[in-house]
Write a protein that holds these residues in place. Structure first.
Motif, PDB file in Angstrom:
ATOM      1  N   PHE A 100       0.830  -1.226   0.073  1.00 38.82           N
ATOM      2  CA  PHE A 100      -0.007   0.153   0.038  1.00 38.82           C
ATOM      3  C   PHE A 100       0.871   1.137  -0.065  1.00 38.82           C
ATOM      4  CE2 PHE A 100      -2.573   3.368   1.795  1.00 38.82           C
ATOM      5  CZ  PHE A 100      -3.786   3.003   1.273  1.00 38.82           C
ATOM      6  N   ILE A 101       1.667   1.364   0.718  1.00 39.79           N
ATOM      7  CA  ILE A 101       2.666   2.506   1.038  1.00 39.79           C
ATOM      8  C   ILE A 101       3.435   2.591  -0.339  1.00 39.79           C
ATOM      9  CG2 ILE A 101       5.108   3.140   2.153  1.00 39.79           C
ATOM     10  CD1 ILE A 101       3.869   2.056   4.615  1.00 39.79           C
ATOM     11  N   LYS A 102       4.019   1.681  -1.146  1.00 39.31           N
ATOM     12  CA  LYS A 102       4.476   1.754  -2.279  1.00 39.31           C
ATOM     13  C   LYS A 102       3.717   2.362  -3.494  1.00 39.31           C
ATOM     14  CE  LYS A 102       7.880  -1.884  -1.502  1.00 39.31           C
ATOM     15  NZ  LYS A 102       8.487  -3.258  -1.954  1.00 39.31           N
ATOM     16  N   THR A 103       2.426   1.577  -3.462  1.00 38.41           N
ATOM     17  CA  THR A 103       1.643   1.964  -4.625  1.00 38.41           C
ATOM     18  C   THR A 103       0.782   3.279  -4.440  1.00 38.41           C
ATOM     19  OG1 THR A 103       1.043  -0.417  -4.775  1.00 38.41           O
ATOM     20  CG2 THR A 103      -0.730   1.138  -5.773  1.00 38.41           C
ATOM     21  N   TYR A 104       0.648   3.591  -3.204  1.00 31.47           N
ATOM     22  CA  TYR A 104      -0.162   5.000  -3.082  1.00 31.47           C
ATOM     23  C   TYR A 104       0.914   6.097  -2.434  1.00 31.47           C
ATOM     24  CZ  TYR A 104      -4.055   2.060  -4.304  1.00 31.47           C
ATOM     25  OH  TYR A 104      -5.060   1.237  -5.043  1.00 31.47           O
ATOM     26  N   GLN A 105       2.156   5.716  -2.392  1.00 33.77           N
ATOM     27  CA  GLN A 105       2.730   6.800  -2.018  1.00 33.77           C
ATOM     28  C   GLN A 105       2.493   7.486  -0.605  1.00 33.77           C
ATOM     29  OE1 GLN A 105       2.076   7.568  -5.495  1.00 33.77           O
ATOM     30  NE2 GLN A 105       3.508   6.136  -5.859  1.00 33.77           N
ATOM     31  N   SER A 106       2.338   6.182   0.166  1.00 33.23           N
ATOM     32  CA  SER A 106       1.533   6.625   1.519  1.00 33.23           C
ATOM     33  C   SER A 106       2.869   6.587   2.726  1.00 33.23           C
ATOM     34  CB  SER A 106       0.366   5.656   1.698  1.00 33.23           C
ATOM     35  OG  SER A 106      -0.065   5.711   3.083  1.00 33.23           O
ATOM     36  N   SER A 107       2.290   6.350   3.851  1.00 33.39           N
ATOM     37  CA  SER A 107       3.420   6.153   4.959  1.00 33.39           C
ATOM     38  C   SER A 107       2.871   5.807   6.052  1.00 33.39           C
ATOM     39  CB  SER A 107       3.912   7.672   5.286  1.00 33.39           C
ATOM     40  OG  SER A 107       2.860   8.591   5.693  1.00 33.39           O
ATOM     41  N   LEU A 108       3.730   5.503   7.014  1.00 33.42           N
ATOM     42  CA  LEU A 108       3.295   5.020   8.316  1.00 33.42           C
ATOM     43  C   LEU A 108       2.316   5.837   8.866  1.00 33.42           C
ATOM     44  CD1 LEU A 108       6.466   2.857   9.558  1.00 33.42           C
ATOM     45  CD2 LEU A 108       4.389   2.040   8.556  1.00 33.42           C
ATOM     46  N   PHE A 109       1.416   5.527   9.862  1.00 37.32           N
ATOM     47  CA  PHE A 109       0.349   6.126  10.555  1.00 37.32           C
ATOM     48  C   PHE A 109       0.909   6.504  11.775  1.00 37.32           C
ATOM     49  CE2 PHE A 109      -3.585   6.484  13.105  1.00 37.32           C
ATOM     50  CZ  PHE A 109      -4.290   7.621  12.449  1.00 37.32           C
ATOM     51  N   LYS A 110       0.666   7.931  12.282  1.00 38.52           N
ATOM     52  CA  LYS A 110       1.218   8.220  13.774  1.00 38.52           C
ATOM     53  C   LYS A 110      -0.191   8.842  14.379  1.00 38.52           C
ATOM     54  CE  LYS A 110       5.728   9.722  12.484  1.00 38.52           C
ATOM     55  NZ  LYS A 110       6.819  10.825  12.428  1.00 38.52           N
ATOM     56  N   SER A 111      -0.358   8.523  15.558  1.00 31.46           N
ATOM     57  CA  SER A 111      -1.344   8.944  16.366  1.00 31.46           C
ATOM     58  C   SER A 111      -0.621   9.240  17.777  1.00 31.46           C
ATOM     59  CB  SER A 111      -2.499   8.151  16.747  1.00 31.46           C
ATOM     60  OG  SER A 111      -3.490   8.651  17.408  1.00 31.46           O
ATOM     61  N   TYR A 112      -0.910  10.577  18.450  1.00 31.91           N
ATOM     62  CA  TYR A 112      -0.496  11.003  19.673  1.00 31.91           C
ATOM     63  C   TYR A 112       0.966  11.063  19.491  1.00 31.91           C
ATOM     64  CZ  TYR A 112      -5.309  10.957  21.091  1.00 31.91           C
ATOM     65  OH  TYR A 112      -6.545  11.469  21.417  1.00 31.91           O
ATOM     66  N   GLY A 113       1.730  11.443  18.589  1.00 36.25           N
ATOM     67  CA  GLY A 113       3.225  11.365  18.344  1.00 36.25           C
ATOM     68  C   GLY A 113       3.797   9.987  18.057  1.00 36.25           C
ATOM     69  N   ALA A 114       3.077   8.859  18.154  1.00 37.20           N
ATOM     70  CA  ALA A 114       3.522   7.511  17.992  1.00 37.20           C
ATOM     71  C   ALA A 114       3.246   6.735  16.656  1.00 37.20           C
ATOM     72  CB  ALA A 114       3.328   6.593  19.412  1.00 37.20           C
ATOM     73  N   VAL A 115       4.344   6.114  16.100  1.00 34.64           N
ATOM     74  CA  VAL A 115       3.823   5.322  14.990  1.00 34.64           C
ATOM     75  C   VAL A 115       3.216   4.227  15.467  1.00 34.64           C
ATOM     76  CG1 VAL A 115       4.836   3.896  12.899  1.00 34.64           C
ATOM     77  CG2 VAL A 115       6.093   5.953  13.731  1.00 34.64           C
ATOM     78  N   MET A 116       1.788   3.873  14.831  1.00 28.20           N
ATOM     79  CA  MET A 116       0.975   2.896  15.102  1.00 28.20           C
ATOM     80  C   MET A 116       1.296   1.677  14.187  1.00 28.20           C
ATOM     81  SD  MET A 116      -1.530   4.178  17.335  1.00 28.20           S
ATOM     82  CE  MET A 116      -2.991   3.027  17.040  1.00 28.20           C
ATOM     83  N   ARG A 117       1.651   0.542  14.876  1.00 31.13           N
ATOM     84  CA  ARG A 117       2.409  -0.652  14.255  1.00 31.13           C
ATOM     85  C   ARG A 117       1.192  -1.077  13.535  1.00 31.13           C
ATOM     86  NH1 ARG A 117       4.225  -5.611  17.729  1.00 31.13           N
ATOM     87  NH2 ARG A 117       2.115  -6.158  17.074  1.00 31.13           N
ATOM     88  N   GLY A 118       1.574  -1.434  12.189  1.00 28.93           N
ATOM     89  CA  GLY A 118       0.550  -2.100  11.403  1.00 28.93           C
ATOM     90  C   GLY A 118      -0.282  -1.028  10.746  1.00 28.93           C
ATOM     91  N   TYR A 119      -0.205   0.194  10.855  1.00 32.63           N
ATOM     92  CA  TYR A 119      -1.230   1.133  10.333  1.00 32.63           C
ATOM     93  C   TYR A 119      -0.382   1.748   9.185  1.00 32.63           C
ATOM     94  CZ  TYR A 119      -4.766   0.588  13.895  1.00 32.63           C
ATOM     95  OH  TYR A 119      -5.877  -0.100  14.804  1.00 32.63           O
ATOM     96  N   VAL A 120      -1.225   2.292   8.070  1.00 31.81           N
ATOM     97  CA  VAL A 120      -0.778   3.019   7.014  1.00 31.81           C
ATOM     98  C   VAL A 120      -1.694   4.402   6.741  1.00 31.81           C
ATOM     99  CG1 VAL A 120       0.234   1.140   5.804  1.00 31.81           C
ATOM    100  CG2 VAL A 120      -1.908   2.055   5.204  1.00 31.81           C
ATOM    101  N   VAL A 121      -1.277   5.288   6.542  1.00 28.35           N
ATOM    102  CA  VAL A 121      -2.118   6.689   6.176  1.00 28.35           C
ATOM    103  C   VAL A 121      -2.787   6.554   4.873  1.00 28.35           C
ATOM    104  CG1 VAL A 121      -2.132   9.063   5.757  1.00 28.35           C
ATOM    105  CG2 VAL A 121      -0.454   8.185   7.448  1.00 28.35           C
TER     106      VAL A 121
END
Length: 108
Positions: free
Chosen positions: A58-79
């Motif tokens: 998903f990150i490669k195809t849609y030029q996305s990134s890892l998702f952050k919430s409250y300043g922390a990277v949420m493991r397994g989540y993408v934006v």
């Protein structure tokens, strides 16, 4: 404060599938079997939970990134990119994939 338009788009996305239920007051999210599978963070970004392989693709195809919430990277989540939020059918496809992934995990 999160842009009301972003909240409305997330609400429409969740309402597009009867399996999903929007939860939360200050932090909107969806969950099943004790696991969240989507979340709208304070910045108004929508994160969805995918398997490691699907997330990387998903990150490669849609030029996305890892998702952050409250300043922390949420493991397994993408934006979910903003452009995808405007395409409810495509966004719903990935939210369904997220839902199915979480259903494959042992219930909490």
């Amino acid at each position: 404060m999160i842009d009301p338009d972003r909240i409305a788009r997330y609400e429409r996305l969740v309402a597009s599938n009867s399996n999903f239920e929007l939860k939360g007051k200050n932090m909107l999210f969806t969950s099943v079997n004790g696991y969240m599978f989507s979340q709208l963070n304070k910045a108004g970004e929508l994160g969805i939970r995918l398997s490691k392989e699907d997330g990387e693709e998903f990150i490669k195809t849609y030029q996305s990134s890892l998702f952050k919430s409250y300043g922390a990277v949420m493991r397994g989540y993408v934006v979910l990119p903003d452009s995808m939020l405007d395409n409810t059918a495509l966004a719903a496809k990935f939210l369904q994939k997220s839902y199915e992934f979480v259903l494959s995990l042992p219930p909490k």
